[in-house]
Each structure stands twice: as C-alpha cells, then as structure tokens.
Design an enzyme around this catalytic site. Structure first.
Site, PDB file in Angstrom:
ATOM      1  N   HIS A  98     -14.541   9.569  -2.747  1.00  0.00           N
ATOM      2  CA  HIS A  98     -14.916  10.088  -4.065  1.00  0.00           C
ATOM      3  C   HIS A  98     -16.197  10.905  -3.908  1.00  0.00           C
ATOM      4  O   HIS A  98     -17.300  10.350  -3.843  1.00  0.00           O
ATOM      5  CB  HIS A  98     -15.132   8.940  -5.052  1.00  0.00           C
ATOM      6  CG  HIS A  98     -13.886   8.203  -5.400  1.00  0.00           C
ATOM      7  ND1 HIS A  98     -12.879   8.767  -6.158  1.00  0.00           N
ATOM      8  CD2 HIS A  98     -13.473   6.953  -5.086  1.00  0.00           C
ATOM      9  CE1 HIS A  98     -11.895   7.891  -6.316  1.00  0.00           C
ATOM     10  NE2 HIS A  98     -12.223   6.790  -5.668  1.00  0.00           N
ATOM     11  N   HIS A 108      -7.295  10.731  -0.420  1.00  0.00           N
ATOM     12  CA  HIS A 108      -6.821   9.422   0.034  1.00  0.00           C
ATOM     13  C   HIS A 108      -5.960   9.642   1.266  1.00  0.00           C
ATOM     14  O   HIS A 108      -5.245  10.641   1.372  1.00  0.00           O
ATOM     15  CB  HIS A 108      -5.998   8.752  -1.073  1.00  0.00           C
ATOM     16  CG  HIS A 108      -4.994   7.759  -0.557  1.00  0.00           C
ATOM     17  ND1 HIS A 108      -3.676   8.097  -0.335  1.00  0.00           N
ATOM     18  CD2 HIS A 108      -5.117   6.460  -0.214  1.00  0.00           C
ATOM     19  CE1 HIS A 108      -3.024   7.034   0.114  1.00  0.00           C
ATOM     20  NE2 HIS A 108      -3.868   6.030   0.202  1.00  0.00           N
ATOM     21  N   ASN A 110      -3.780   7.112   4.467  1.00  0.00           N
ATOM     22  CA  ASN A 110      -3.568   5.847   5.162  1.00  0.00           C
ATOM     23  C   ASN A 110      -2.456   5.993   6.181  1.00  0.00           C
ATOM     24  O   ASN A 110      -1.573   6.849   6.045  1.00  0.00           O
ATOM     25  CB  ASN A 110      -3.280   4.695   4.188  1.00  0.00           C
ATOM     26  CG  ASN A 110      -1.871   4.727   3.642  1.00  0.00           C
ATOM     27  OD1 ASN A 110      -0.935   4.246   4.275  1.00  0.00           O
ATOM     28  ND2 ASN A 110      -1.711   5.303   2.460  1.00  0.00           N
ATOM     29  N   VAL A 111      -2.549   5.193   7.221  1.00  0.00           N
ATOM     30  CA  VAL A 111      -1.484   5.063   8.214  1.00  0.00           C
ATOM     31  C   VAL A 111      -1.329   3.575   8.493  1.00  0.00           C
ATOM     32  O   VAL A 111      -2.322   2.840   8.556  1.00  0.00           O
ATOM     33  CB  VAL A 111      -1.769   5.848   9.516  1.00  0.00           C
ATOM     34  CG1 VAL A 111      -1.548   7.336   9.304  1.00  0.00           C
ATOM     35  CG2 VAL A 111      -3.185   5.596  10.027  1.00  0.00           C
ATOM     36  N   GLY A 260      -2.667 -12.022  -0.542  1.00  0.00           N
ATOM     37  CA  GLY A 260      -3.952 -12.709  -0.481  1.00  0.00           C
ATOM     38  C   GLY A 260      -4.987 -11.936   0.305  1.00  0.00           C
ATOM     39  O   GLY A 260      -5.884 -12.529   0.915  1.00  0.00           O
ATOM     40  N   ARG A 262      -8.172  -9.240   0.958  1.00  0.00           N
ATOM     41  CA  ARG A 262      -9.549  -9.283   0.450  1.00  0.00           C
ATOM     42  C   ARG A 262      -9.681  -8.320  -0.735  1.00  0.00           C
ATOM     43  O   ARG A 262      -9.556  -7.106  -0.586  1.00  0.00           O
ATOM     44  CB  ARG A 262     -10.517  -8.906   1.563  1.00  0.00           C
ATOM     45  CG  ARG A 262     -11.984  -9.015   1.178  1.00  0.00           C
ATOM     46  CD  ARG A 262     -12.847  -8.846   2.417  1.00  0.00           C
ATOM     47  NE  ARG A 262     -14.245  -9.015   2.110  1.00  0.00           N
ATOM     48  CZ  ARG A 262     -15.073  -7.988   1.821  1.00  0.00           C
ATOM     49  NH1 ARG A 262     -14.612  -6.756   1.807  1.00  0.00           N
ATOM     50  NH2 ARG A 262     -16.356  -8.215   1.575  1.00  0.00           N
TER      51      ARG A 262
END
Length: 304
Positions: A98, A108, A110-111, A260, A262
C-alpha cells in the site's frame, strides 16, 4: 511426471521473500522491513516481514508461510472434494503493498504450493499464484507495461498461457456487488500440475521472479508526483474495495483463517488507513471518473 519436492520449493520461496524485501527497501530508501517469526500449534509456521511508515510505502508486507495439517479445510475441499480426509502441506509467499502516494498503485502478489497425502494413494499437488495491480490514478503506460511484463514471463510456456491467466485474473478479482474489477488485473493461476512438477515449478518461479520487474518501474515513475488532500481522500476511499474483496471473496484469506493460521499475518493485506463514503459518485470528466469508466473492467491492455 517428476516427483514433487516440497524442500526445493521452500528454499525458493524463502529466497524470493528476501529478494523482494531488499528490492522494496531500495525503492523506499527510508525504512526497513521488520521480521516477525511465528509457529502454528497444528503444525508449521512462517515469517512475516512488514515495512511501515516509509517515504514511498505506507505499509508493505511480504509473508512466507509453511503450514501442515491432518485434514484439508472447508475452503479447499469445497473446490476439490477428493481431498477430504487427506493430510496437507501448504507453503507460499504472499505480499501486499500500500503506497503512500495515490499516483503509485497498490499491488498484490503470491506464489504457493499445496500437496495433500493419503496412505495408499498418490499425492495430490498443485501450484498457484499470480500478481495484480490496483491503481487509483492510472497511467496507461504503467498498465500496458505491467501486462507486457506478465506476457513476457508467460511466453516461454506457450501462446495460450498469458490470455488464459490474464482472463482468470480478471474473473477472480471481480467484485460482483460493485460490478467492477478490483484493479487492472495481471495474472492468476491455480491447480497447476498438468505440466509435471518441474515445468509447473518453473512457471511458478517465473511469476514470483517477475513481480518486481513489473512493479518497480511504475514506482520509480510515480513516487515523486505531487498530490493533495483530494487525491489522498480518494485513495483512502478506493482502498475500501481492497478490504471488501479480501474479506468477502478471497480464497487465500478464507484458507488461512480456516486452517488456524496467524491472524495478524493473514490480515496483513489490509491497508493501514481506509474510509467508506455513502453513495460516492465521481465528478463527470474528472480523473476519478476516468478510473471507473476506462480501467475497472476487463480489457485487452496490449492492443489499446
């Protein structure tokens, strides 16, 4: 088909996280990432790296996670019911940036790699990932360059790769309740395994390595453009779309919460400041109106 090797994937992802963080620090030039390592009670853990209050980046997070579990979560088995009852291993690098200046786009990437195992059966595995761009005050030069970088990394994998993954990105980052795309797209792929492990991993690496190549030139061109409170308030308003998508539609967010993971790391994608405004309509003929009319819909950006 080559045998999947999660260790070699993990080594690449850890190196990728470090290289991207170093590249972003160099672009910002004022602050460094702070690392926060964590462990997951059910198995695995990760390391979150976050930069805040920079000269260029208001907040940037680059996270690595490697989690394991005895059974797949509902967000995964809803799309792949054959995975029910299998143990799993999931790893990836995910980042959201940001920027401070409204002329620099949010982005954004991701891999990731998943493998699910069951005694007496072959493992089920796949790669996924991509990157997308969310400008507030778009520049056609930036958008075309972003998509040209995406196409260039796809070209070695066949003529159909870029159009397929570009369309998948447009479809995935669509906000149906707003009738608009989250931004100007990029690449999105999932369930990639038909190429075999080696070739599929090669494509995932190309996407991860291609992110900074695509994004850094845009930051360099736009980070010093002057702006005022009007532009800042519009940026904060449009950041609300990011929040809406991530909390309502994003499968990665759901997967992390359902396994579950983080919470602080999962919700790192949220902007540090954001606002909503009732029934906002941009002024006709304004730069803000141009964002809505010219950019928030799927387009062939390489033929404009």
């Amino acid at each position: 088909m080559s045998t999947p090797d999660s260790a070699v994937v993990k080594a690449f992802l850890l190196d990728l996280q470090s290289r991207i963080c170093h590249g972003l620090q160099a672009l910002d030039g004022s602050v460094e990432f702070v690392e926060d390592a964590w462990k997951r009670e059910e198995g695995g853990g990760g390391q979150s790296r976050v930069l805040t209050g920079g000269a260029v980046f208001e907040q940037a997070g680059v996270n690595f996670s490697h989690v394991t579990g005895a059974s797949m979560p509902a967000s995964a088995t809803a799309h792949r019911p054959e995975l029910a009852g299998r143990s799993f291993e999931a790893m990836g690098v995910s980042l959201v940036i940001h920027p401070k200046n409204p002329h620099v786009p949010t982005t954004h990437a991701n891999v990731r790699f998943f493998i699910a195992k069951k005694e007496g059966a072959d493992p089920v595995w796949w790669f996924g990932g991509g990157f997308d761009l969310t400008p507030y005050y778009p520049y056609l030069e930036d958008v075309v360059g972003w998509h040209q970088s995406a196409k260039s990394l796809c070209d070695p994998f066949g003529d159909e790769a870029y159009p397929k993954y570009k369309k998948w990105c447009d479809d995935y980052f669509w906000l149906p309740h707003r009738n608009e795309t989250r931004g100007v797209g990029g690449l999105f792929f999932d369930d990639l395994n038909k190429l075999g492990f080696d070739k599929s991993f090669e494509f995932m690496q190309a996407v991860g390595n291609g992110f900074l190549t695509a994004y850094a030139p845009i930051v360099e061109r736009r980070k010093d453009i002057q702006y005022g409170e009007h532009e800042r308030q519009f940026q904060l308003y449009r950041r609300g779309r990011y929040v809406e998508f991530n909390l309502v539609y994003d499968r990665g967010t759901l997967f992390g919460l359902q396994t579950g993971g983080r919470t602080e790391s999962i919700l790192m994608s949220m902007p540090p400041l954001v606002r909503w405004e009732y029934a906002y309509t941009p002024e006709a003929g304004s730069p803000e109106a141009a964002l809505y009319s010219d950019y928030l819909k799927p387009r062939d950006w390489l033929s404009v």
